[in-house]
Each structure stands twice: as structure tokens, then as C-alpha cells.
Design an enzyme around this catalytic site. Structure first.
Site, PDB file in Angstrom:
ATOM      1  N   GLY A 175       0.362  -1.329   0.298  1.00 51.08           N
ATOM      2  CA  GLY A 175      -0.201   0.157  -0.180  1.00 51.08           C
ATOM      3  C   GLY A 175       0.639   1.040   0.158  1.00 51.08           C
ATOM      4  O   GLY A 175       2.847   1.191   0.260  1.00 51.08           O
ATOM      5  N   ASN A 176      -0.034   2.119   0.316  1.00 53.68           N
ATOM      6  CA  ASN A 176       1.226   3.368   0.259  1.00 53.68           C
ATOM      7  C   ASN A 176       0.169   4.327   1.434  1.00 53.68           C
ATOM      8  O   ASN A 176      -0.756   4.007   2.008  1.00 53.68           O
ATOM      9  CB  ASN A 176       1.122   4.057  -0.922  1.00 53.68           C
ATOM     10  CG  ASN A 176       0.108   4.741  -1.609  1.00 53.68           C
ATOM     11  OD1 ASN A 176      -1.606   5.569  -0.924  1.00 53.68           O
ATOM     12  ND2 ASN A 176      -0.655   3.792  -3.110  1.00 53.68           N
ATOM     13  N   ARG A 177       1.050   5.748   1.814  1.00 50.79           N
ATOM     14  CA  ARG A 177       0.192   5.994   2.889  1.00 50.79           C
ATOM     15  C   ARG A 177      -0.083   7.689   2.803  1.00 50.79           C
ATOM     16  O   ARG A 177      -0.845   8.528   3.534  1.00 50.79           O
ATOM     17  CB  ARG A 177       1.815   7.367   3.271  1.00 50.79           C
ATOM     18  CG  ARG A 177       3.001   6.082   4.010  1.00 50.79           C
ATOM     19  CD  ARG A 177       3.608   6.991   5.002  1.00 50.79           C
ATOM     20  NE  ARG A 177       4.698   7.602   3.861  1.00 50.79           N
ATOM     21  CZ  ARG A 177       5.126   9.367   4.144  1.00 50.79           C
ATOM     22  NH1 ARG A 177       3.922   9.714   4.940  1.00 50.79           N
ATOM     23  NH2 ARG A 177       5.837   9.938   3.648  1.00 50.79           N
ATOM     24  N   SER A 178      -1.278   7.415   1.189  1.00 50.07           N
ATOM     25  CA  SER A 178      -1.978   8.631   0.620  1.00 50.07           C
ATOM     26  C   SER A 178      -3.205   8.594   1.868  1.00 50.07           C
ATOM     27  O   SER A 178      -3.855   7.474   1.808  1.00 50.07           O
ATOM     28  CB  SER A 178      -2.643   8.488  -0.550  1.00 50.07           C
ATOM     29  OG  SER A 178      -3.496   8.738  -1.339  1.00 50.07           O
ATOM     30  N   ALA A 230      -3.962   7.552  -5.233  1.00 50.30           N
ATOM     31  CA  ALA A 230      -2.300   6.657  -4.986  1.00 50.30           C
ATOM     32  C   ALA A 230      -2.866   5.292  -5.405  1.00 50.30           C
ATOM     33  O   ALA A 230      -3.435   4.372  -4.508  1.00 50.30           O
ATOM     34  CB  ALA A 230      -1.771   6.715  -4.318  1.00 50.30           C
TER      35      ALA A 230
END
Ligand code: C5P
Length: 406
Positions: A202-205, A275
């Protein structure tokens, strides 16, 4: 919006900390101007931390930026909370003895005051006359509420609750309606691709920029579908209050692709602010992977490419539909960032691409953003920075002018 919050010397100043926080969370760019007296109640550090901007009380700082009028000139809205009896008198007399005074004289934005004082002071003919003068000049007065006052008395004089002041203040700003009639689809947040039942890529968006885009479009009259991929709960709760925003949820790239394909079928404008994971696990394990499975100190995770959703949407765009992509880049050199943005816009076949710099602290999760907007045809159209709401409005301005030029 660019909002100036004046804070004057009353005990209710502590409630204004929450008021500023509400505005910042909603994506507005907030500049606080306390009076010297206000700083006896709540200090400079608190105002700077909560507004995320430098704070000063004096007209003698940042003189080169003409700060004594600059904030007032840029403001879309000025709120004074708490407004003491002294402040109301100064405003009625037009005094310019500090930065708040000069700002109030220099602004042409709507001004909202939230008085707070003892009921005796509120009832005094001098205060009544000052309030009447301010009202006759178009100043909006919120409260004061009736209730317990500092010192044990009770009566009218309590500053209204921050939520009430914010709602009343935002309502007085003339609404723009230049997106009325448009159906808009916005994706926000970040996808998560499962590795096993408990882990993901995943990502930090946080979804803040996407949510700000949805809220701004709805405020300007559009009907909005926000496709939310793991958007922070608070951010989602805030935007879901908007009557013209519908929310759909998507977790993985495939879910996001399916939801976007469906909403893009009826949308005039599609904005992919989410994202999206470029890769996913080649195999998803049905059971939780363990150290025993790996059998050593190293493990290799094989990833495969995901489809490019926005490129697909651009490829299948309906006649007259505008497709907007985002690009979060760690590129520090501004020229190189623009080059990357132009190449990416052309490669994806989108009408517009909004590029911003991200890093360990900038971009994702913060309430501020700085972007450059380019066209798929190779032009640099605009730059914008400030609160995510301000940036969102600049993106919609660019979308509108691109649609007009077709
Ligand atoms: O190529 P890059 O990931 O930087 O492109 C970002 C833009 O492309 C964003 O608008 C994002 O939503 C979109 N994207 C997509 N599908 C992917 C990867 C990114 O739609 N698989």
C-alpha cells in the site's frame, strides 16, 4: 479558501484553537492573527502549530511582504473569534494599531465576528452602538450564546461554539456555481493489494487532496461521486456531509478500476487523485505467510504490474469528457518535475495532469500541497500552492478553462 482568523484577548481564545483546526481539516488555508492580549491566553506556538503558518501580531515584521495589508487583501473570509468588547469598539472606530486592525481595514472579504464578554459589557449602550455600526457595514455577528460566564455569572456573553461559528462563517462567502450541471467522478486515497489475509502492498495517501477536490466541486455546483480507497475516516466523514457528494468504496486496484469505469460512464470530468499501486503480489497466499514458510532470513516477494486505470479511462473517454491524472513525484528539481509531468501526461493520454512533490514529510497526509498543472498537449497551465482546498479550486479552474478551449 484563504481564511484569516483574528483572535483577541478573551478566555474563549482556547476554543478558537478548535475552530482553526476545523477549518484546516476542511482543507482551508488559515492564517491566524492574534492581538498581543490574545497571546496571554493562548501562545504563538499553538497558533503556528495548529494553523501550520507563521504567526505575528505586529505590523513591523515581514514589512517587505507588506504584511499589514497582504493577508487582508488575499483573504476570502475573515473571522474574529473571540471578539472582545474592546475589539468591537476598535473595529467600529476603524483603529489600525496592530496587524489585526490593519488587516480588517485592508480586506474586502466578508467579516464574521464572534463576540465574547460579560453580559453587562454586551448590554452596555456603547457595545450595542458598536455592534449596530459594524452590522450596518455588513459585518456578520455570530452569538454570543447565553450561559455560564467566567466568574460564576450567567447570561448572554459566551462565545458561540466553534462548529456554529465555522458553519455561519462559511455560509456568508458568496458561493461560486461555475461547475453546476457537471457530473464529476473523483478517486481518492490509496489502494491496498493483498499479500496474504493480513498484509498488503500500500501507500501513505490520506485521501485529503481527493476529498478536497470532491468538496470543492460540490460547493461549486457539481454532482460528485467520490470513489474512496482507504481514505482516512475523519476526512471521509467530513466530505460525506456534503449533500452533492456520493461515496463509493474501493480497496484494491481491480475494485477501483471497476468503480471508476462505471462512474466514468456518466461523468463529464474524471479525476484520478488516488495513489494506485503499480504492482501487486504475483500470488496471494490464502493463509498468513510465516517465517517458517520462508525458511531463512530473506524472503522474495514477486510483484506483477497492475493495469493503468487512468490510461484506460482516457482511452475510452466519452465525447466531451475531461480526464485528469495526478502524479506524486519525489523529484526535487522543479524543471525535472515539470518534464516528468509532461511526459507522463502524454503517455497516459490524459487532458490534464496535476504533479506534486512528495517525500517523507511533504505531500501525503499533510494539509498543504504545491502542484504544477500540465496538459496532455504539452503546456504548463498553472501552478498552485496552499491548503489542499485551495489547490483543489485551482485544479477545477484549470479543468474549466481546458473545457472552454475545446
Ligand atoms: O504513473 P503514475 O503512477 O505516477 O501515475 C499516477 C496517475 O495514474 C494517478 O492519476 C493515478 O491515479 C493513476 N494510476 C492509475 N493506475 C495505476 C497507476 C496509476 O490509474 N495502476
Amino acid at each position: 479558501m484563504f481564511i484569516v482568523v483574528g483572535v483577541t484577548g478573551g478566555i474563549a481564545a482556547y476554543k478558537t484553537v478548535h475552530l482553526v483546526r476545523l477549518l484546516v481539516t476542511a482543507g482551508h488555508e488559515v492564517h491566524v492573527i492574534p492581538t498581543e492580549d490574545a497571546l496571554r491566553f493562548v501562545g504563538l506556538t499553538t497558533w503556528e502549530a495548529i494553523s501550520r503558518h507563521p504567526v505575528t501580531t505586529s505590523v513591523h515584521e515581514d514589512v517587505a511582504e507588506v504584511r499589514h495589508v497582504a493577508l487582508g487583501r488575499r483573504a476570502d473570509l475573515v473571522i474574529v473569534a473571540p471578539a472582545t468588547a474592546h475589539t468591537l469598539a476598535s473595529m467600529a472606530a476603524g483603529l489600525a494599531s496592530d496587524l489585526l486592525g490593519t488587516t480588517l481595514l485592508a480586506t474586502s472579504a466578508p467579516v464574521v465576528v464572534a463576540p465574547a464578554m460579560h453580559s453587562g459589557m454586551w448590554a452596555h449602550p456603547a457595545t450595542r452602538a458598536n455592534v449596530a455600526t459594524l452590522r450596518s457595514r455588513g459585518v456578520h455577528v455570530v452569538g454570543p450564546d447565553d450561559g455560564a460566564l467566567t466568574g460564576g455569572d450567567s447570561g448572554p456573553g459566551r462565545m458561540s461554539e466553534p462548529e456554529t461559528i465555522v458553519a455561519a462563517a462559511l455560509a456568508v462567502v458568496p458561493a461560486r456555481s461555475d461547475l453546476t450541471g457537471l457530473e464529476v467522478a473523483v478517486s481518492a486515497g490509496g489502494t491496498r493489494e493483498p499479500i496474504d489475509p493480513v498484509r498488503f502492498v500500500g501507500n501513505r495517501s490520506s485521501g485529503r487532496q481527493g476529498a478536497a477536490l470532491a468538496a470543492a466541486a460540490a460547493d461549486r455546483g457539481a454532482d460528485v461521486t467520490l470513489v474512496a480507497a482507504h481514505v482516512d475516516d475523519g476526512v471521509l466523514a467530513e466530505v460525506s456531509r456534503h449533500p452533492r457528494v456520493r461515496i463509493r468504496r474501493a480497496g484494491t486496484v481491480d475494485e477501483l478500476a471497476a468503480a471508476m469505469a462505471e462512474v466514468a460512464g456518466v461523468a463529464d470530468v474524471v479525476v484520478m487523485a488516488a495513489a494506485v499501486s503499480d504492482y501487486r503480489a504475483a500470488e496471494v497466499s490464502e493463509r498468513k505467510l510465516s517465517k517458517e514458510d520462508a525458511g531463512g532470513d530473506e524472503v522474495t516477494l514477486r510483484l506483477v504490474r497492475t493495469p493503468d486505470i487512468v490510461a484506460g479511462l482516457a482511452d475510452r473517454r466519452r465525447p466531451g469528457q475531461t480526464v485528469v491524472a495526478f502524479a506524486a513525484e519525489t523529484e526535487a528539481d522543479p524543471d525535472a518535475l515539470v518534464d516528468r509531468a509532461l511526459r507522463k501526461a502524454a503517455r497516459k493520454g490524459v487532458d490534464l495532469l496535476v504533479a506534486n512533490r512528495v517525500g517523507w514529510t511533504a505531500g501525503f497526509g499533510s494539509s498543504e500541497n504545491a502542484v504544477v498543472i500540465v496538459s496532455g498537449a504539452g503546456d504548463v497551465l498553472a501552478r498552485a500552492e496552499g491548503g489542499k482546498r485551495e489547490v483543489a479550486d485551482s485544479v477545477w479552474d484549470a479543468v474549466l478553462s481546458a473545457r472552454l478551449q475545446r
